[in-house]
Scaffold this motif. Structure first.
Motif, PDB file in Angstrom:
ATOM      1  N   PHE A  27       0.834  -1.208   0.000  1.00 47.69           N
ATOM      2  CA  PHE A  27       0.000   0.000   0.000  1.00 47.69           C
ATOM      3  C   PHE A  27       0.867   1.256   0.000  1.00 47.69           C
ATOM      4  O   PHE A  27       0.612   2.200  -0.760  1.00 47.69           O
ATOM      5  N   TRP A  28       1.906   1.267   0.816  1.00 46.28           N
ATOM      6  CA  TRP A  28       2.771   2.447   0.900  1.00 46.28           C
ATOM      7  C   TRP A  28       3.728   2.537  -0.288  1.00 46.28           C
ATOM      8  O   TRP A  28       4.023   3.632  -0.772  1.00 46.28           O
ATOM      9  N   PHE A  29       4.197   1.386  -0.775  1.00 50.41           N
ATOM     10  CA  PHE A  29       5.002   1.427  -2.007  1.00 50.41           C
ATOM     11  C   PHE A  29       4.187   2.053  -3.141  1.00 50.41           C
ATOM     12  O   PHE A  29       4.697   2.871  -3.911  1.00 50.41           O
ATOM     13  N   ASP A  30       2.922   1.662  -3.227  1.00 46.86           N
ATOM     14  CA  ASP A  30       2.068   2.195  -4.286  1.00 46.86           C
ATOM     15  C   ASP A  30       1.826   3.696  -4.130  1.00 46.86           C
ATOM     16  O   ASP A  30       1.489   4.376  -5.112  1.00 46.86           O
TER      17      ASP A  30
ATOM     18  N   GLU B 168      10.797 -12.516   1.773  1.00 46.05           N
ATOM     19  CA  GLU B 168       9.533 -12.164   1.117  1.00 46.05           C
ATOM     20  C   GLU B 168       9.363 -10.649   1.068  1.00 46.05           C
ATOM     21  O   GLU B 168       8.881 -10.103   0.068  1.00 46.05           O
ATOM     22  N   MET B 169       9.738  -9.969   2.136  1.00 45.15           N
ATOM     23  CA  MET B 169       9.678  -8.499   2.128  1.00 45.15           C
ATOM     24  C   MET B 169      10.601  -7.934   1.047  1.00 45.15           C
ATOM     25  O   MET B 169      10.246  -7.000   0.320  1.00 45.15           O
ATOM     26  N   ARG B 170      11.786  -8.534   0.923  1.00 39.94           N
ATOM     27  CA  ARG B 170      12.733  -8.071  -0.091  1.00 39.94           C
ATOM     28  C   ARG B 170      12.178  -8.318  -1.492  1.00 39.94           C
ATOM     29  O   ARG B 170      12.308  -7.464  -2.398  1.00 39.94           O
ATOM     30  N   ALA B 171      11.556  -9.475  -1.690  1.00 41.00           N
ATOM     31  CA  ALA B 171      10.988  -9.766  -3.005  1.00 41.00           C
ATOM     32  C   ALA B 171       9.921  -8.738  -3.366  1.00 41.00           C
ATOM     33  O   ALA B 171       9.822  -8.302  -4.524  1.00 41.00           O
TER      34      ALA B 171
ATOM     35  N   HIS C 241       8.596  -3.839  -6.715  1.00 41.81           N
ATOM     36  CA  HIS C 241       8.272  -2.421  -6.855  1.00 41.81           C
ATOM     37  C   HIS C 241       9.460  -1.636  -7.424  1.00 41.81           C
ATOM     38  O   HIS C 241       9.267  -0.610  -8.077  1.00 41.81           O
ATOM     39  N   SER C 242      10.676  -2.117  -7.191  1.00 44.87           N
ATOM     40  CA  SER C 242      11.850  -1.465  -7.783  1.00 44.87           C
ATOM     41  C   SER C 242      11.868  -1.632  -9.293  1.00 44.87           C
ATOM     42  O   SER C 242      12.447  -0.815 -10.016  1.00 44.87           O
ATOM     43  N   ALA C 243      11.232  -2.692  -9.778  1.00 48.16           N
ATOM     44  CA  ALA C 243      11.227  -2.957 -11.214  1.00 48.16           C
ATOM     45  C   ALA C 243      10.484  -1.876 -11.988  1.00 48.16           C
ATOM     46  O   ALA C 243      10.602  -1.795 -13.211  1.00 48.16           O
ATOM     47  N   THR C 244       9.735  -1.033 -11.286  1.00 44.67           N
ATOM     48  CA  THR C 244       9.031   0.066 -11.945  1.00 44.67           C
ATOM     49  C   THR C 244       9.963   1.220 -12.272  1.00 44.67           C
ATOM     50  O   THR C 244       9.545   2.199 -12.880  1.00 44.67           O
TER      51      THR C 244
END
Length: 531
Positions: A189-192, A248-251, A256-259
């Protein structure tokens, strides 16, 4: 190394939001206050801000008891205010990190309200419930980090629940896949919403031994250490299963880094270096930066620090990026621990070691711990275990921006008292003084930007005697020498041959460079950088 990422070259600045800047006169800092001070942080030269918790909370532990992982506490503002802050940061080239608190929620969180309602609740297993010991009493001898048992009895359902901190902070059961999914959704949610990463609170606490055995007694314990240290947290922290969760958190962060917006995970982990290194990941990547607190805890001794730094560098796994922390919201401030003169030397150390540094707000104006009168104490650690010096209020007091009332922090009554010398120890006063601590931080940060050797270059020790700590930073043909006098007496350093013709870039004392016959003379409490 390949092209460095922003979190490798950058410097992180921790904001304790209650004490940074109040925009509405209620005496508590807020999001709009942080936004109003972003230009001050740009002027200082930091690259990212990490904000301590701003989620809805009853404030039993000042935001580290979260009642909603996807909201903003009204004391700090609204989601619209947060979105505006993210945009304002990014407009200025600043990154924004949030504090994520996954080990425990507030007891007011709807999840816990449902969990405690009955043994048959669908969310019963979202928290850690256990029957009493066979003879009665808590299931085991685990101790809360705030003192007393880590177990709280509930009459309504006839079981204990686990809490590593306050009883108002029940521990989530991370062995439950539904908990894992819900918390990863909260991070997403916060990454978004555009955040650039998270500092993950007490990461090493998140999983407990499945059989809940007693922890062993601490043979070195004395009453002065506080109740929490009576046992060693062998079975209640740092369990093998936590690494899968961190992965899992890193994945999630990597997806999100792939954006194109590189995200970072920083783990709060108070463990010896050899155990800390596991949190970089072995079979799978985990957090990018397991926080390295050794500068806070180490004796201020040149030989001890030289060994500490070399051992930490040698212990890093392949690809592991180092990081350094000099202060935070839980530990005494550097100016209190070391004195003002050595706090300047410590600033040079922090900002010239290899790796990502974190600056705690106020350290750039040499704030000290502030004596808080008993009637104004808020911190539960002090209230529950008084007289042990464990209270954290003294390191969380308001920032002073200028010489106006309450240091420009608020137009109302500040929630904690300011330092008594705020009319002269404030940002505005120090900005105009080239010899101030603020100016030293600014100059050091500017040097990091101008000289890649200081940000990403190799670190190599330089042999020396006495109370001088010296090392080389080198990158693509540039070689720089950092020499730090950790004493109040003049010291001499025999310069390596390559450094004899180098020039002085910066001194913590603004002194001229004094040397002869290949030796460098350092004044008392002086640190220098040669290039």
């Amino acid at each position: 190394m390949s092209e460095p990422l922003w979190w490798q070259t950058g410097v992180i600045y921790q904001v304790y939001p209650r004490s940074f800047q109040d925009s509405n006169g209620d005496g508590i800092g807020d999001l709009n206050g942080i936004a109003a001070r972003l230009d001050d942080l740009v002027a200082l030269g930091v690259d990212a801000i990490w904000i301590s918790p701003i989620y809805p909370s009853p404030m039993a532990d000042f935001g580290y008891d979260v009642a909603d992982y996807v909201g903003i506490d009204p004391r700090f503002g609204t989601l619209a205010d947060f979105d505006a802050l993210v945009a304002a940061c990014h407009d200025r080239g600043l990154k924004l990190l949030l504090d994520f608190v996954p080990n425990h929620s507030s007891d007011r969180h709807p999840w816990f309200t449902e969990s405690r309602s009955s043994r048959g609740s669908p969310k019963r297993d979202w928290y850690i419930w256990r029957d009493a010991a066979p003879g009665g009493g808590p299931p085991n001898n685990w101790i809360s980090d705030f003192g007393g048992s880590a177990w709280e009895w509930e009459d309504a359902t006839g079981q204990y629940y686990c809490h590593a901190f306050l009883k108002e902070q029940p521990d989530l059961n991370w062995r439950n896949p539904q908990v894992q999914a819900a918390m990863l959704d909260a991070m997403a949610f916060w990454f978004d919403r555009g955040v650039d990463g998270f500092r993950i609170d007490v990461l090493w606490h998140m999983v407990k031994h499945a059989d809940f055995p007693d922890n062993p007694a601490n043979p070195a314990w004395t009453p002065a250490m506080g109740k929490m240290h009576r046992v060693l947290q062998l079975h209640s922290t740092d369990q093998p299963e936590v690494h899968g969760i961190a992965a899992e958190m890193r994945a999630l962060a990597d997806r999100h880094s792939a954006t194109g917006q590189e995200r970072v995970l920083i783990g709060e982990i108070y463990l010896p270096p050899e155990r800390l290194m596991a949190y970089y990941g072995r079979d799978r990547p985990e957090v990018h930066l397991p926080l390295n607190f050794q500068l806070i805890e180490a004796p201020w001794d040149a030989r001890a620090l030289a060994t500490l730094i070399a051992d930490y560098e040698a212990g890093l796994p392949p690809g592991g990026w180092p990081n350094w922390v000099l202060g935070n919201h839980d530990r005494p401030r550097a100016a209190t621990r070391l004195g003002h003169a050595q706090a300047r030397v410590a600033a040079m150390l922090l900002l010239t070691l290899r790796g990502t540094p974190t600056i705690y707000y106020g350290d750039e104006i040499a704030l000290e711990d502030v004596a808080v009168p008993p009637e104004r104490v808020f911190d539960p650690r002090e209230l529950l275990d008084p007289g042990k010096g464990l209270g954290r209020d003294p390191v969380r007091t308001p920032m002073a921006w200028d010489a106006s009332a309450h240091g420009g922090f608020t137009s109302g009554e500040p929630w904690l008292p300011l330092h008594g010398d705020f009319p002269i120890r404030n940002v505005a006063a120090q900005c105009s003084d080239p010899g101030s601590m603020w100016s030293l931080y600014r100059d050091l940060l500017a040097l990091r930007r101008a000289h890649p050797a200081l940000a990403i270059g190799a670190w190599l020790p330089v042999a020396c005697e006495g109370e001088v700590l010296a090392y080389e930073r080198a990158h693509e043909g540039e070689r720089m020498l950092v020499a730090l006098n950790l004493s109040g007496r003049a010291q001499s350093l025999s310069l390596p041959g390559w450094a004899t013709q180098h020039k002085l870039l910066l001194s913590t004392c603004h002194s001229g460079i004094h040397g002869k016959d290949g030796a460098l003379e350092l004044g008392p409490d002086e640190g220098i950088i040669l290039a």
